[in-house]
Design a protein around this motif. Structure first.
Motif, mmCIF file in Angstrom:
data_model
loop_
_atom_site.group_PDB
_atom_site.id
_atom_site.type_symbol
_atom_site.label_atom_id
_atom_site.label_comp_id
_atom_site.label_asym_id
_atom_site.label_seq_id
_atom_site.Cartn_x
_atom_site.Cartn_y
_atom_site.Cartn_z
ATOM 1 N N ASN A 43 5.558 4.775 2.775
ATOM 2 C CA ASN A 43 4.969 5.928 3.462
ATOM 3 C C ASN A 43 3.527 6.198 3.040
ATOM 4 O OD1 ASN A 43 6.436 6.633 1.015
ATOM 5 N ND2 ASN A 43 5.742 8.713 1.373
ATOM 6 N N ILE A 44 3.076 5.650 1.909
ATOM 7 C CA ILE A 44 1.669 5.841 1.523
ATOM 8 C C ILE A 44 0.791 4.795 2.217
ATOM 9 C CG2 ILE A 44 0.068 5.704 -0.437
ATOM 10 C CD1 ILE A 44 2.293 7.082 -2.092
ATOM 11 N N VAL A 45 1.241 3.556 2.199
ATOM 12 C CA VAL A 45 0.454 2.476 2.822
ATOM 13 C C VAL A 45 0.454 2.641 4.349
ATOM 14 C CG1 VAL A 45 0.213 -0.032 3.008
ATOM 15 C CG2 VAL A 45 1.008 0.985 0.864
ATOM 16 N N ALA A 47 0.021 5.289 6.174
ATOM 17 C CA ALA A 47 -1.109 6.089 6.651
ATOM 18 C C ALA A 47 -2.440 5.355 6.468
ATOM 19 C CB ALA A 47 -1.136 7.411 5.890
ATOM 20 N N LEU A 48 -2.494 4.444 5.518
ATOM 21 C CA LEU A 48 -3.771 3.787 5.193
ATOM 22 C C LEU A 48 -4.021 2.515 6.004
ATOM 23 C CD1 LEU A 48 -3.488 4.145 1.304
ATOM 24 C CD2 LEU A 48 -5.191 5.283 2.743
ATOM 25 N N TYR A 49 -3.011 1.648 6.088
ATOM 26 C CA TYR A 49 -3.264 0.296 6.616
ATOM 27 C C TYR A 49 -2.308 -0.196 7.696
ATOM 28 C CZ TYR A 49 -6.090 0.444 2.423
ATOM 29 O OH TYR A 49 -6.991 0.839 1.470
ATOM 30 N N GLY A 103 2.225 -3.857 1.429
ATOM 31 C CA GLY A 103 2.295 -2.830 0.389
ATOM 32 C C GLY A 103 2.249 -3.420 -1.006
ATOM 33 N N GLY A 104 2.762 -2.655 -1.954
ATOM 34 C CA GLY A 104 2.772 -3.102 -3.344
ATOM 35 C C GLY A 104 3.983 -3.971 -3.639
ATOM 36 N N GLY A 105 4.220 -4.161 -4.939
ATOM 37 C CA GLY A 105 5.312 -5.034 -5.367
ATOM 38 C C GLY A 105 6.678 -4.538 -4.937
ATOM 39 N N VAL A 106 6.833 -3.216 -4.818
ATOM 40 C CA VAL A 106 8.144 -2.692 -4.415
ATOM 41 C C VAL A 106 8.460 -3.108 -2.982
ATOM 42 C CG1 VAL A 106 9.389 -0.557 -3.898
ATOM 43 C CG2 VAL A 106 8.182 -0.794 -6.076
ATOM 44 N N VAL A 107 7.496 -2.887 -2.081
ATOM 45 C CA VAL A 107 7.692 -3.297 -0.680
ATOM 46 C C VAL A 107 7.890 -4.816 -0.606
ATOM 47 C CG1 VAL A 107 6.477 -3.578 1.528
ATOM 48 C CG2 VAL A 107 6.487 -1.354 0.389
ATOM 49 N N GLY A 108 7.055 -5.565 -1.321
ATOM 50 C CA GLY A 108 7.138 -7.032 -1.283
ATOM 51 C C GLY A 108 8.495 -7.528 -1.757
ATOM 52 N N ASP A 136 0.326 -10.907 -8.949
ATOM 53 C CA ASP A 136 1.598 -11.337 -9.525
ATOM 54 C C ASP A 136 2.742 -11.334 -8.514
ATOM 55 O OD1 ASP A 136 3.659 -11.975 -11.196
ATOM 56 O OD2 ASP A 136 3.142 -10.572 -12.777
ATOM 57 N N ALA A 137 3.175 -10.118 -8.084
ATOM 58 C CA ALA A 137 4.441 -10.014 -7.360
ATOM 59 C C ALA A 137 4.478 -10.791 -6.041
ATOM 60 C CB ALA A 137 4.755 -8.534 -7.102
ATOM 61 N N SER A 138 3.330 -10.896 -5.350
ATOM 62 C CA SER A 138 3.363 -11.488 -4.003
ATOM 63 C C SER A 138 3.458 -13.012 -4.030
ATOM 64 C CB SER A 138 2.097 -11.081 -3.231
ATOM 65 O OG SER A 138 0.945 -11.580 -3.879
ATOM 66 N N LYS A 151 16.831 -3.885 -13.994
ATOM 67 C CA LYS A 151 15.794 -4.323 -13.053
ATOM 68 C C LYS A 151 16.168 -5.623 -12.355
ATOM 69 C CE LYS A 151 11.678 -3.970 -12.802
ATOM 70 N NZ LYS A 151 10.836 -3.423 -11.721
ATOM 71 N N ASN A 152 15.858 -5.688 -11.087
ATOM 72 C CA ASN A 152 15.883 -6.937 -10.320
ATOM 73 C C ASN A 152 17.206 -7.704 -10.450
ATOM 74 O OD1 ASN A 152 13.149 -6.405 -9.751
ATOM 75 N ND2 ASN A 152 12.442 -7.553 -11.518
ATOM 76 N N LEU A 153 18.312 -6.982 -10.599
ATOM 77 C CA LEU A 153 19.571 -7.690 -10.838
ATOM 78 C C LEU A 153 20.145 -8.305 -9.559
ATOM 79 C CD1 LEU A 153 21.415 -5.555 -13.549
ATOM 80 C CD2 LEU A 153 20.100 -7.644 -13.810
ATOM 81 N N LYS A 171 -9.422 -0.352 -2.975
ATOM 82 C CA LYS A 171 -10.332 0.792 -3.167
ATOM 83 C C LYS A 171 -9.606 2.124 -3.058
ATOM 84 C CE LYS A 171 -14.566 -1.473 -1.710
ATOM 85 N NZ LYS A 171 -15.398 -1.786 -0.558
ATOM 86 N N THR A 172 -8.459 2.134 -2.367
ATOM 87 C CA THR A 172 -7.736 3.414 -2.218
ATOM 88 C C THR A 172 -6.658 3.592 -3.298
ATOM 89 O OG1 THR A 172 -6.346 2.306 -0.578
ATOM 90 C CG2 THR A 172 -8.130 3.687 0.268
ATOM 91 N N LEU A 173 -6.550 2.620 -4.208
ATOM 92 C CA LEU A 173 -5.527 2.755 -5.266
ATOM 93 C C LEU A 173 -5.917 3.864 -6.247
ATOM 94 C CD1 LEU A 173 -4.876 -1.021 -6.082
ATOM 95 C CD2 LEU A 173 -3.259 0.577 -5.009
ATOM 96 N N SER A 174 -4.913 4.522 -6.797
ATOM 97 C CA SER A 174 -5.184 5.546 -7.819
ATOM 98 C C SER A 174 -5.573 4.837 -9.124
ATOM 99 C CB SER A 174 -3.928 6.387 -8.055
ATOM 100 O OG SER A 174 -2.945 5.576 -8.696
#
Ligand SMILES: NC(=O)c1ccc[n+]([C@@H]2O[C@H](COP(=O)([O-])OP(=O)(O)OC[C@H]3O[C@@H](n4cnc5c(N)ncnc54)[C@H](O)[C@@H]3O)[C@@H](O)[C@H]2O)c1
Length: 350
Positions: A43-45, A47-49, A103-108, A136-138, A151-153, A171-174
């Motif tokens: 939901n954050i990505v 709105a951005l991309y 998105g980030g690693g969670v979405v990936g 890393d994650a992608s 994690k990741n089980l 550039k939009t990362l916190s």
């Protein structure tokens, strides 16, 4: 644009550039014929991309449907994974179609796992938008979700068809999300030294970010190509992660992955130094990097607590030892099967 080829069993390219998101559809089209595409994002990505991504895919002739999940590690669950699977089924994707993880690693990790398992596996493209996922994650094909037990089980190896990212999205990362990415970058610097270490020491900026991420990806490429399914030296990439994953679990997945890895890696560095393996000078280089980027390496848990949780988990699955990555020096790390008792001695009283 920087192009890095990953020669796994199913080879693919990593394309890195500035202001290239609008070219995504065209690049996918050169690797895959037009088809239905399910874009999974958070939901954050969104709105951005998401708008730009959908337009690019649409212009290239893909039939696009998008699915938005809630952001955050606490959503990397079997339930969210199943909601993505339901979406793929209701969008009537077939084996010729494709998932795009934006998105980030969670979405990936979630979208990749959905692609790995839907109809026994369909193609997917990684479009990482965090520094951590980009370096890393992608890349490398590990996909999956967390269980309450750890994690990741639940997961699968499934290499993407393409990894494509626009460094302008960082550039939009916190500031915290930048730190989380830098933490995995410090892992590469410790594993291999070289240009990644030079970039980190000099400071990451808009000027060198593309080169920095490319150097990180090249290290991951070399390790993954030699050991795609993690039967040997791919375990090196778990440097700092054995304890980092325990920290994430103890915090009920409230401590972000990158920050947990920073804590795990700093324990290993200090323990390696105390055991007389890692020199004072190199320990200080590592600790200075954490300080330079404002990464909090305070533990919050006693070493005893960490080892107890680690051994509880592993013993439940029948192990009395873990594959632990030791730091002999910067650019010189080794994987060692280590008994819990030895690990406890190794890190207690740090
Ligand atoms: N598969 C692998 O090999 C592998 C390797 C390392 C880490 N991981 C996994 O990656 C996950 C961590 O990834 P992460 O750090 O990217 O976390 P994340 O996906 O949770 O993203 C962090 C935050 O940044 C937001 N975000 C994403 N892109 C943004 C942008 N461009 N601008 C503004 N906000 C943005 C997200 O919505 C989220 O709130 C963990 O689950 C970890 O286990 C997987």
């Amino acid at each position: 644009m920087i192009k890095i080829e990953i020669k796994t069993e199913k080879p693919y390219e990593v394309l890195i550039g500035k202001a290239i998101l609008s070219g995504l559809g065209g690049h996918i089209l050169s690797a895959h014929k037009a088809c239905k595409v399910a874009v999974v994002t958070d939901n954050i990505v969104d709105a951005l991309y998401l708008g730009q991504t959908e337009a690019s895919l649409d212009d290239a002739g893909f039939a696009v449907n998008s699915f938005v999940i809630e952001s955050g590690e606490r959503k990397k669950t079997p339930a969210v994974y199943l909601s993505v699977i339901d979406f793929l089924a209701s969008s009537k994707l077939n084996r010729e179609d494709m998932v795009v993880a934006l998105g980030g690693g969670v979405v990936g990790d979630i979208a990749g796992f959905a692609a790995a398992t839907y109809m026994r596996g369909i193609d997917f493209v990684q479009v990482p938008t965090t520094l951590l996922s980009a370096i890393d994650a992608s890349v490398g094909g590990k996909t999956g979700v967390d269980l309450a037990e750890g994690k990741n089980l639940l997961g699968a190896f499934h290499q993407p068809r393409l990894v494509f990212y626009d460094t302008d999205t960082f550039k939009t990362l916190s500031p915290d999300d930048i730190k989380n990415g830098v933490s995995e970058g410090i892992k590469y610097a410790v594993l291999r030294g070289g240009k990644v270490l030079e970039h980190l020491t000099a400071g990451i900026s808009d000027e060198n970010i593309a080169d920095f991420v490319a150097e990180c990806v090249k290290i991951k490429r070399d390790i993954v190509e030699a050991d795609e399914k993690e039967r040997g030296n791919r375990r090196l990439l778990n440097l700092g992660h054995t304890l980092g994953h325990v920290i994430e679990k103890l915090s009920s997945f409230g401590t972000p992955h990158g920050q947990a890895v920073a804590k795990g890696l700093s324990i290993v560095a200090r323990a390696s130094n105390r055991a007389g393996i890692l020199s004072d000078g190199e320990l200080n280089i590592i600790l200075d990097l954490f300080a330079q980027y404002g990464l909090d390496i305070s533990l919050g848990y006693s070493p005893h607590e960490l080892i107890s949780h680690l051994s509880l988990d592993k013993k439940a699955s029948g192990d009395d030892a873990v594959n632990f990555v030791d730091i002999i020096g910067i650019g010189n790390c080794v994987v060692k099967k280590t008994a819990f008792l030895d690990l406890k001695k190794y890190i207690e009283n740090l």
